[in-house]
Write a protein that holds these residues in place. Structure first.
Motif, PDB file in Angstrom:
ATOM      1  N   ASP A   1      13.425  -2.232 -10.477  1.00  0.00           N
ATOM      2  CA  ASP A   1      12.390  -1.208 -11.007  1.00  0.00           C
ATOM      3  C   ASP A   1      11.167  -0.892 -10.250  1.00  0.00           C
ATOM      4  O   ASP A   1      10.582   0.481 -10.379  1.00  0.00           O
ATOM      5  N   HIS A   2      10.602  -1.676  -9.777  1.00  0.00           N
ATOM      6  CA  HIS A   2       9.121  -1.856  -8.974  1.00  0.00           C
ATOM      7  C   HIS A   2       9.349  -0.684  -7.697  1.00  0.00           C
ATOM      8  O   HIS A   2       8.639   0.310  -7.467  1.00  0.00           O
ATOM      9  N   LEU A   3      10.435  -1.019  -6.828  1.00  0.00           N
ATOM     10  CA  LEU A   3      10.765  -0.053  -5.737  1.00  0.00           C
ATOM     11  C   LEU A   3      11.001   1.133  -6.065  1.00  0.00           C
ATOM     12  O   LEU A   3      10.643   2.144  -5.149  1.00  0.00           O
ATOM     13  N   HIS A   4      11.909   1.560  -7.014  1.00  0.00           N
ATOM     14  CA  HIS A   4      12.400   2.829  -7.219  1.00  0.00           C
ATOM     15  C   HIS A   4      11.682   3.448  -8.451  1.00  0.00           C
ATOM     16  O   HIS A   4      12.117   4.442  -8.891  1.00  0.00           O
ATOM     17  N   SER A   5      10.358   3.060  -8.830  1.00  0.00           N
ATOM     18  CA  SER A   5       9.728   3.775  -9.669  1.00  0.00           C
ATOM     19  C   SER A   5       8.989   5.007  -9.229  1.00  0.00           C
ATOM     20  O   SER A   5       9.056   5.201  -7.833  1.00  0.00           O
ATOM     21  N   PRO A   6       8.743   5.766 -10.085  1.00  0.00           N
ATOM     22  CA  PRO A   6       8.261   7.185  -9.636  1.00  0.00           C
ATOM     23  C   PRO A   6       7.179   7.286  -8.816  1.00  0.00           C
ATOM     24  O   PRO A   6       6.847   8.178  -7.959  1.00  0.00           O
ATOM     25  N   GLU A   7       6.350   6.128  -8.843  1.00  0.00           N
ATOM     26  CA  GLU A   7       5.148   5.717  -8.219  1.00  0.00           C
ATOM     27  C   GLU A   7       5.385   5.844  -6.543  1.00  0.00           C
ATOM     28  O   GLU A   7       4.656   6.054  -5.657  1.00  0.00           O
ATOM     29  N   ASP A   8       6.624   5.487  -6.203  1.00  0.00           N
ATOM     30  CA  ASP A   8       7.049   5.544  -5.126  1.00  0.00           C
ATOM     31  C   ASP A   8       7.183   6.808  -4.260  1.00  0.00           C
ATOM     32  O   ASP A   8       6.869   6.753  -3.015  1.00  0.00           O
ATOM     33  N   LEU A   9       7.078   7.726  -4.949  1.00  0.00           N
ATOM     34  CA  LEU A   9       7.101   9.155  -4.488  1.00  0.00           C
ATOM     35  C   LEU A   9       5.827   9.652  -4.295  1.00  0.00           C
ATOM     36  O   LEU A   9       5.594  10.413  -3.537  1.00  0.00           O
ATOM     37  N   LEU A  10       4.688   8.882  -4.867  1.00  0.00           N
ATOM     38  CA  LEU A  10       3.496   9.437  -4.960  1.00  0.00           C
ATOM     39  C   LEU A  10       2.394   8.552  -3.977  1.00  0.00           C
ATOM     40  O   LEU A  10       1.441   9.191  -3.665  1.00  0.00           O
ATOM     41  N   ASP A  11       2.801   7.458  -3.880  1.00  0.00           N
ATOM     42  CA  ASP A  11       1.936   6.346  -3.339  1.00  0.00           C
ATOM     43  C   ASP A  11       2.546   5.906  -2.009  1.00  0.00           C
ATOM     44  O   ASP A  11       3.447   4.984  -2.233  1.00  0.00           O
ATOM     45  N   ASP A  12       1.934   6.069  -0.772  1.00  0.00           N
ATOM     46  CA  ASP A  12       2.584   5.644   0.258  1.00  0.00           C
ATOM     47  C   ASP A  12       1.803   4.530   0.979  1.00  0.00           C
ATOM     48  O   ASP A  12       2.085   4.179   2.144  1.00  0.00           O
ATOM     49  N   ASP A  13       0.925   4.055   0.188  1.00  0.00           N
ATOM     50  CA  ASP A  13       0.500   2.758   0.813  1.00  0.00           C
ATOM     51  C   ASP A  13       1.349   1.632   0.848  1.00  0.00           C
ATOM     52  O   ASP A  13       2.021   1.319   0.012  1.00  0.00           O
ATOM     53  N   GLU A  14       1.766   1.036   2.099  1.00  0.00           N
ATOM     54  CA  GLU A  14       2.524   0.153   2.360  1.00  0.00           C
ATOM     55  C   GLU A  14       2.578  -1.268   1.347  1.00  0.00           C
ATOM     56  O   GLU A  14       3.457  -1.929   1.033  1.00  0.00           O
ATOM     57  N   THR A  15       1.063  -1.396   1.082  1.00  0.00           N
ATOM     58  CA  THR A  15       1.091  -2.799   0.436  1.00  0.00           C
ATOM     59  C   THR A  15       1.456  -2.695  -0.908  1.00  0.00           C
ATOM     60  O   THR A  15       1.554  -3.818  -1.690  1.00  0.00           O
ATOM     61  N   ARG A  16       1.800  -1.394  -1.504  1.00  0.00           N
ATOM     62  CA  ARG A  16       2.165  -1.561  -3.093  1.00  0.00           C
ATOM     63  C   ARG A  16       3.595  -2.405  -3.061  1.00  0.00           C
ATOM     64  O   ARG A  16       3.688  -2.897  -4.178  1.00  0.00           O
ATOM     65  N   THR A  17       4.400  -2.004  -1.989  1.00  0.00           N
ATOM     66  CA  THR A  17       5.648  -2.619  -2.140  1.00  0.00           C
ATOM     67  C   THR A  17       5.978  -3.536  -0.878  1.00  0.00           C
ATOM     68  O   THR A  17       7.126  -4.414  -1.022  1.00  0.00           O
ATOM     69  N   GLY A  18       5.167  -3.882  -0.084  1.00  0.00           N
ATOM     70  CA  GLY A  18       5.372  -4.962   0.938  1.00  0.00           C
ATOM     71  C   GLY A  18       5.632  -6.154   0.619  1.00  0.00           C
ATOM     72  O   GLY A  18       6.538  -6.995   0.918  1.00  0.00           O
ATOM     73  N   LEU A  19       4.793  -6.795  -0.354  1.00  0.00           N
ATOM     74  CA  LEU A  19       5.163  -8.113  -0.848  1.00  0.00           C
ATOM     75  C   LEU A  19       6.547  -8.154  -1.445  1.00  0.00           C
ATOM     76  O   LEU A  19       7.431  -9.391  -1.108  1.00  0.00           O
ATOM     77  N   ALA A  20       6.979  -7.329  -2.179  1.00  0.00           N
ATOM     78  CA  ALA A  20       8.373  -7.301  -2.897  1.00  0.00           C
ATOM     79  C   ALA A  20       9.538  -7.375  -1.650  1.00  0.00           C
ATOM     80  O   ALA A  20      10.322  -8.018  -1.805  1.00  0.00           O
ATOM     81  N   LEU A  21       9.321  -6.387  -0.762  1.00  0.00           N
ATOM     82  CA  LEU A  21      10.179  -6.279   0.351  1.00  0.00           C
ATOM     83  C   LEU A  21      10.220  -7.450   1.002  1.00  0.00           C
ATOM     84  O   LEU A  21      11.495  -7.938   1.362  1.00  0.00           O
TER      85      LEU A  21
END
Length: 501
Positions: free
Chosen positions: A76-96
């Motif tokens: 859900d975190h990776l595919h949230s609408p925020e992923d289209l708006l926030d290109d900061d890699e640290t938002r999803t880096g830990l999850a990945l």
């Protein structure tokens, strides 16, 4: 990027956010639903203040495996609408990164999630790096078209593609794709020539080869294309379109440092009065360059000039003086530092006194331990367990074997939000606390930092706590563990077996 909100250290969430070993132990003993919710909160809202010096991914991945936790929260975190708006890699880096470790542990759902995100997600390059380490050739080849479609056809898209290939953390996918996609092959061949061409096209104004010329250059308003690059081979000039300010503190510091290195090459004995005058009354750039030159040369006048600069009305000069104080070495420098840091002089609470304590922590002698411990206590009472200078004081307490620092070191170990700082506190405790082997070292075996786990493996008491040997065996068998930890663990297990015979 949001500022992490860290829960109290006694709570399950607070323990997991800090990456403490007790966090894993409490999570396994807690209600499973509560533990998974806290774990997902950590992974989807990265609690680290600096992800480049703090590790969490393997720590959280192991807990996912222990709890047999589903990955719905990460998806859900990776595919949230925020992923289209926030290109900061640290938002999803830990999850990945957590997904990467889970894929290495054999979680097929984690591998498929990484493949999907690499094809469709904003932070696709990070996901691709994780796959490069864990996926097979077939899986990577199937991603090639989706990744190439991100680069528009034409010269601009080709240039962007070359930039990505050149900067790829893991080049394996690009090498595989080069055999099947002519565009990747062409970009891979052109990329080294781009670097060569940029090196040939460097230009800039360099200082003249005299003391006066160098001091004048240190105060030039614009950080020319040479700057440090004139002497290190790397240009200082910001790339076109970048938002780097040539007058920013980092740029000014680099110019002053480069000028100081130039002075080392051009100053003659008869130029010393000119350098001393610049260090006393020169313009900001020249003054900082001259001060650094004198400190690096261990000039006998350096200490007095640093003391005067630390009382200047210009904050830039004060900051430079305090930073340069940390570079001072030798018996005379330590004598001055002791005077500045001594409580009976009234200067211990000043910025100069604090910087002097930092110097004693880094380079002082055993007799300086009381001053370092006093500085450590004063720091905690004023700032709490935060601040960039705290780590140096912690290291100093350990280096000087200051047993009086044990209570405050234990406090830092338990409360620090930074796992890097907690690891430094653990190292200091290992050198000062006689109860470390049967106390904090046991918890450290579960810590998120591999250096802390290695420290624990080398110091932990293998008798008295049934959990220790079992944990050591599990670490030894874990293929994801670092080689240094494996070596320390296996050494302790071998020693334990020999004692039991």
């Amino acid at each position: 990027m949001f500022e992490p909100v860290i829960a109290p250290s006694a709570s399950l969430l607070g323990l997991l956010q800090r990456g403490r070993g007790d966090g894993q132990l409490h999570a396994l003993a807690a209600d499973r639903t509560e533990a998974i919710a806290a774990l997902e909160e950590c992974v989807t809202r990265d609690p680290r203040a600096d992800w480049q010096v703090e590790n969490r991914s393997l720590y959280y991945a192991r807990l996912y495996m222990e709890l047999e936790a589903p990955l719905d929260g990460i998806e859900d975190h990776l595919h949230s609408p925020e992923d289209l708006l926030d290109d900061d890699e640290t938002r999803t880096g830990l999850a990945l990164s957590v997904l990467g470790h889970l894929a290495a542990y054999g979680r097929r759902d984690a591998l498929l999630m990484l493949r999907e995100y690499a094809a469709t997600g904003a932070n696709w390059a990070w996901a691709l790096d994780e796959l490069a380490l864990r996926d097979d050739d077939r899986g990577l080849l199937l991603l090639g078209t989706a990744v190439l479609d991100r680069f528009a056809p034409g010269p601009e898209g080709d240039a962007e593609l070359r930039e990505f290939i050149r900067g790829a953390y893991e080049p394996r996918p690009w090498r595989l794709w080069a055999a099947y996609h002519p565009r990747v092959a062409a970009a891979s061949e052109q990329s080294p020539f781009d670097v060569w061409q940029r090196q040939l096209n460097r230009s800039g104004v360099t200082p003249g080869w005299s003391t006066a010329d160098v001091l004048a250059w240190a105060d030039q308003g614009e950080l020319g294309g040479a700057g440090v690059g004139a002497f290190t081979g790397r240009p200082d000039r910001p790339e076109p379109g970048s938002d780097v300010d040539p007058a920013a503190p980092d740029a000014v510091d680099r110019r002053a440092a480069a000028a100081a290195r130039c002075l080392a090459a051009v100053v003659r004995p008869e130029d010393r009065p000119e350098v001393l005058e610049a260090a006393r009354n020169g313009l900001p750039g020249a003054r900082r360059a001259a001060l650094r030159y004198l400190v690096d040369r261990r000039d006998p006048a350096a200490a007095g000039l640093i003391e005067a600069a630390a009382a200047d009305v210009d904050d830039r000069i004060v900051r430079a003086a305090l930073e340069l104080l940390g570079r001072m070495r030798g018996p005379e420098a330590l004598a001055h530092a002791r005077r500045w840091a001594a409580p009976d002089t009234g200067g211990a609470d000043s910025a100069l006194g604090e910087a002097a304590v930092q110097l004693l922590a880094d380079a002082g002698e055993p007799c300086d331990a009381p001053l370092v411990v006093a500085g450590l206590r004063r720091w905690i009472s004023v700032r709490g367990v935060t601040g960039t200078g705290l780590g140096a004081l912690v290291d100093g307490a350990g280096r000087l074997a200051a047993a009086d620092a044990v209570p405050v070191l234990r406090h830092i170990y338990g409360e620090a939000a930074s796992s890097e700082l907690r690891g430094r506190a653990a190292r200091a405790l290992a050198a000062t606390d006689v109860h470390f082997p049967e106390g904090p070292a046991v918890e450290c075996l579960w810590d998120c930092e591999e250096s802390t786990r290695e420290l624990a493996a080398r110091h932990v008491a293998t008798t008295g706590d049934a959990r220790v040997l079992e944990r050591l065996r599990r670490l030894a068998a874990d293929p994801a563990e670092e080689a240094e930890v494996h070596a320390a663990v296996r050494g302790r297990l071998t020693a334990a077996r020999e004692r039991s015979r």
